[in-house]
Design an enzyme around this catalytic site. Structure first.
Site, PDB file in Angstrom:
ATOM      1  N   ASN A   7       0.869  -1.177   0.000  1.00 24.68           N
ATOM      2  CA  ASN A   7       0.000   0.000   0.000  1.00 24.68           C
ATOM      3  C   ASN A   7       0.906   1.227   0.000  1.00 24.68           C
ATOM      4  O   ASN A   7       1.462   1.590   1.030  1.00 24.68           O
ATOM      5  CB  ASN A   7      -0.896  -0.048   1.249  1.00 24.68           C
ATOM      6  CG  ASN A   7      -1.760   1.196   1.389  1.00 24.68           C
ATOM      7  OD1 ASN A   7      -1.834   2.014   0.478  1.00 24.68           O
ATOM      8  ND2 ASN A   7      -2.415   1.330   2.536  1.00 24.68           N
ATOM      9  N   TRP A   8       1.037   1.830  -1.172  1.00 22.45           N
ATOM     10  CA  TRP A   8       1.999   2.938  -1.309  1.00 22.45           C
ATOM     11  C   TRP A   8       1.440   4.267  -0.806  1.00 22.45           C
ATOM     12  O   TRP A   8       2.135   5.277  -0.817  1.00 22.45           O
ATOM     13  CB  TRP A   8       2.447   3.069  -2.777  1.00 22.45           C
ATOM     14  CG  TRP A   8       3.173   1.862  -3.281  1.00 22.45           C
ATOM     15  CD1 TRP A   8       3.499   0.738  -2.559  1.00 22.45           C
ATOM     16  CD2 TRP A   8       3.671   1.626  -4.608  1.00 22.45           C
ATOM     17  NE1 TRP A   8       4.163  -0.176  -3.347  1.00 22.45           N
ATOM     18  CE2 TRP A   8       4.277   0.349  -4.616  1.00 22.45           C
ATOM     19  CE3 TRP A   8       3.646   2.366  -5.791  1.00 22.45           C
ATOM     20  CZ2 TRP A   8       4.867  -0.199  -5.752  1.00 22.45           C
ATOM     21  CZ3 TRP A   8       4.233   1.823  -6.931  1.00 22.45           C
ATOM     22  CH2 TRP A   8       4.847   0.556  -6.905  1.00 22.45           C
ATOM     23  N   LYS A   9       0.191   4.257  -0.404  1.00 24.95           N
ATOM     24  CA  LYS A   9      -0.465   5.437   0.172  1.00 24.95           C
ATOM     25  C   LYS A   9      -0.202   6.687  -0.675  1.00 24.95           C
ATOM     26  O   LYS A   9      -0.169   6.614  -1.901  1.00 24.95           O
ATOM     27  CB  LYS A   9      -0.017   5.626   1.625  1.00 24.95           C
ATOM     28  CG  LYS A   9      -0.234   4.369   2.470  1.00 24.95           C
ATOM     29  CD  LYS A   9      -0.079   4.589   3.944  1.00 24.95           C
ATOM     30  CE  LYS A   9      -0.324   3.276   4.676  1.00 24.95           C
ATOM     31  NZ  LYS A   9      -0.251   3.379   6.112  1.00 24.95           N
ATOM     32  N   HIS A  94      -9.728   1.369   4.647  1.00 22.89           N
ATOM     33  CA  HIS A  94      -8.498   1.549   5.418  1.00 22.89           C
ATOM     34  C   HIS A  94      -8.773   2.502   6.587  1.00 22.89           C
ATOM     35  O   HIS A  94      -9.528   3.464   6.439  1.00 22.89           O
ATOM     36  CB  HIS A  94      -7.397   2.114   4.509  1.00 22.89           C
ATOM     37  CG  HIS A  94      -6.054   2.040   5.155  1.00 22.89           C
ATOM     38  ND1 HIS A  94      -5.646   2.938   6.106  1.00 22.89           N
ATOM     39  CD2 HIS A  94      -5.042   1.155   5.010  1.00 22.89           C
ATOM     40  CE1 HIS A  94      -4.430   2.601   6.517  1.00 22.89           C
ATOM     41  NE2 HIS A  94      -4.041   1.525   5.862  1.00 22.89           N
ATOM     42  N   GLU A  96      -7.124   4.813   7.844  1.00 24.30           N
ATOM     43  CA  GLU A  96      -6.802   6.231   7.589  1.00 24.30           C
ATOM     44  C   GLU A  96      -7.989   6.929   6.936  1.00 24.30           C
ATOM     45  O   GLU A  96      -8.276   8.089   7.213  1.00 24.30           O
ATOM     46  CB  GLU A  96      -5.542   6.326   6.709  1.00 24.30           C
ATOM     47  CG  GLU A  96      -4.287   5.999   7.502  1.00 24.30           C
ATOM     48  CD  GLU A  96      -3.136   5.456   6.674  1.00 24.30           C
ATOM     49  OE1 GLU A  96      -3.187   5.493   5.433  1.00 24.30           O
ATOM     50  OE2 GLU A  96      -2.172   4.969   7.298  1.00 24.30           O
ATOM     51  N   GLU A 166      -5.886  -5.081  10.482  1.00 22.06           N
ATOM     52  CA  GLU A 166      -4.919  -4.020  10.722  1.00 22.06           C
ATOM     53  C   GLU A 166      -5.285  -3.254  11.994  1.00 22.06           C
ATOM     54  O   GLU A 166      -6.111  -2.321  11.952  1.00 22.06           O
ATOM     55  CB  GLU A 166      -4.911  -3.028   9.555  1.00 22.06           C
ATOM     56  CG  GLU A 166      -4.507  -3.625   8.232  1.00 22.06           C
ATOM     57  CD  GLU A 166      -3.834  -2.567   7.344  1.00 22.06           C
ATOM     58  OE1 GLU A 166      -2.702  -2.808   6.927  1.00 22.06           O
ATOM     59  OE2 GLU A 166      -4.438  -1.511   7.099  1.00 22.06           O
ATOM     60  N   GLY A 172       1.942   2.150  11.106  1.00 21.98           N
ATOM     61  CA  GLY A 172       2.959   3.210  11.053  1.00 21.98           C
ATOM     62  C   GLY A 172       3.620   3.542  12.382  1.00 21.98           C
ATOM     63  O   GLY A 172       4.276   4.562  12.512  1.00 21.98           O
ATOM     64  N   SER A 212       2.812  -2.102  10.579  1.00 23.65           N
ATOM     65  CA  SER A 212       4.247  -2.156  10.933  1.00 23.65           C
ATOM     66  C   SER A 212       4.922  -3.470  10.531  1.00 23.65           C
ATOM     67  O   SER A 212       5.803  -3.963  11.250  1.00 23.65           O
ATOM     68  CB  SER A 212       4.453  -1.873  12.421  1.00 23.65           C
ATOM     69  OG  SER A 212       4.081  -0.537  12.700  1.00 23.65           O
ATOM     70  N   GLY A 233       2.619  -1.185   4.426  1.00 21.84           N
ATOM     71  CA  GLY A 233       2.566   0.236   4.084  1.00 21.84           C
ATOM     72  C   GLY A 233       3.981   0.789   3.918  1.00 21.84           C
ATOM     73  O   GLY A 233       4.608   0.624   2.863  1.00 21.84           O
ATOM     74  N   GLY A 234       4.484   1.416   4.953  1.00 24.64           N
ATOM     75  CA  GLY A 234       5.789   2.094   4.912  1.00 24.64           C
ATOM     76  C   GLY A 234       6.907   1.264   4.296  1.00 24.64           C
ATOM     77  O   GLY A 234       7.685   1.772   3.477  1.00 24.64           O
TER      78      GLY A 234
HETATM   79  P1  PGA Z   1       2.385   0.348   7.827  1.00 24.40           P
HETATM   80  O1  PGA Z   1       0.954   0.566   7.173  1.00 24.40           O
HETATM   81  O2  PGA Z   1       2.966  -0.909   7.261  1.00 24.40           O
HETATM   82  O3  PGA Z   1       3.171   1.575   7.452  1.00 24.40           O
HETATM   83  O4  PGA Z   1       2.177   0.240   9.300  1.00 24.40           O
HETATM   84  C1  PGA Z   1       0.112  -0.516   6.896  1.00 24.40           C
HETATM   85  C2  PGA Z   1      -1.155  -0.013   6.283  1.00 24.40           C
HETATM   86  O5  PGA Z   1      -1.598   1.083   6.617  1.00 24.40           O
HETATM   87  O6  PGA Z   1      -1.743  -0.673   5.415  1.00 24.40           O
END
Ligand code: PGA
Length: 258
Positions: A7-9, A94, A96, A166, A172, A212, A233-234
């Site tokens: 997930n490159w956000k 998600h 977010e 999640e 994050g 994470s 994500g990150g």
């Molecule tokens: P993260 O994000 O790996 O940076 O914790 C995961 C996500 O939001 O899908």
């Protein structure tokens, strides 16, 4: 099978996305056992990234979708627009978006329906907050989310689903639940989905862990049979991290094939 979703956000632009897609593709080259690998660039990069991943084992995912088919929806992206640029998977719900953009279970339900209607695979995110966890409400919160978003959803014979567990407090932050805790929540999710979608082959519903995930912990999650993969994500936009995460999945698949 193991699935890895990147997930490159809102972290990379078009040029960086193309470079990252090329690098991701190289990670699978020459490997006998490859994970189901989905990359989810920002919308503006989808067309260019599609050119890189065309006719490869990499799948293209979107980070959002509209619940409407078409119409006056300024700023929204429809299922048809996504399939037109080769998208096969869509991240939905998600945390977010739930938290910062007030997405509700009703909206998420509509997005799941639209995604399935257009033969794409929804990647549905669920998870508890730190406060829910402290109060021992993790399973209850997740049951409610699942029940609401899958309310009256029907799966046709070829439909597939991916659920990403999640925990909000793990996204994050560098913190994660233990593998045992994740397995416990995954069995809970599996039970609810078995009831919602009886007689659906287990392989058609995958349950992933996200929050994470990094090279140091990926193998520990991926080697568990109850954990069908990871949503990253990150670490998915850092090629050295991603390399080790994909390698961990390959290692697990190779061990399983012996
Ligand atoms: P993260 O994000 O790996 O940076 O914790 C995961 C996500 O939001 O899908």
């Amino acid at each position: 099978m193991k699935t890895i979703i990147g997930n490159w956000k809102m972290q990379v632009g078009v040029r960086e996305s193309v470079a990252l897609a090329r690098a991701s593709l190289l990670l699978l080259r020459g490997k006998k056992h490859v994970p189901n690998f989905v990359i989810c660039p920002p919308f503006v990069a989808l067309s260019e990234v599609r050119k890189v991943v065309a006719r490869s084992a990499l799948h293209l995912g979107a980070q959002n979708i509209s619940w409407e088919e078409q119409g006056a929806m300024t700023g929204e992206i429809s299922a048809r627009m996504l399939t037109e640029v080769g998208v096969t998977h869509v991240i939905i719900g998600h945390s977010e978006r739930r938290q910062k953009l007030n997405e509700t279970d009703t909206m998420i339900h509509g997005k799941i329906v639209k995604t399935l209607e257009h033969q794409m695979i929804p990647i549905v995110c669920v998870g508890e907050s730190a406060e829910d966890r402290k109060q021992g409400k993790t399973k209850k919160v997740i049951s409610t989310q699942l029940t609401n978003v899958f309310n009256s959803v029907r799966l046709r014979s070829k439909d597939q689903l991916i659920i990403a567990y999640e925990p909000i407090w793990a996204i994050g932050t560098g913190e994660t639940p233990t593998v045992t805790e994740v397995k416990e929540v995954h069995s809970h999710i599996r039970e609810i989905l078995d009831l919602a979608f009886p007689n659906t082959a287990k392989e058609r519903i995958q349950i992933l862990y996200g929050g994470s995930v990094k090279k140091e912990n990926a193998y520990a999650f991926l080697r568990e049979s109850e954990i069908d993969g990871v949503l990253v994500g990150g670490s998915s936009v850092k090629i050295n991290q991603l390399t080790d995460i994909v390698d961990a999945a390959i290692q697990v698949l190779e061990a399983q094939s012996i």
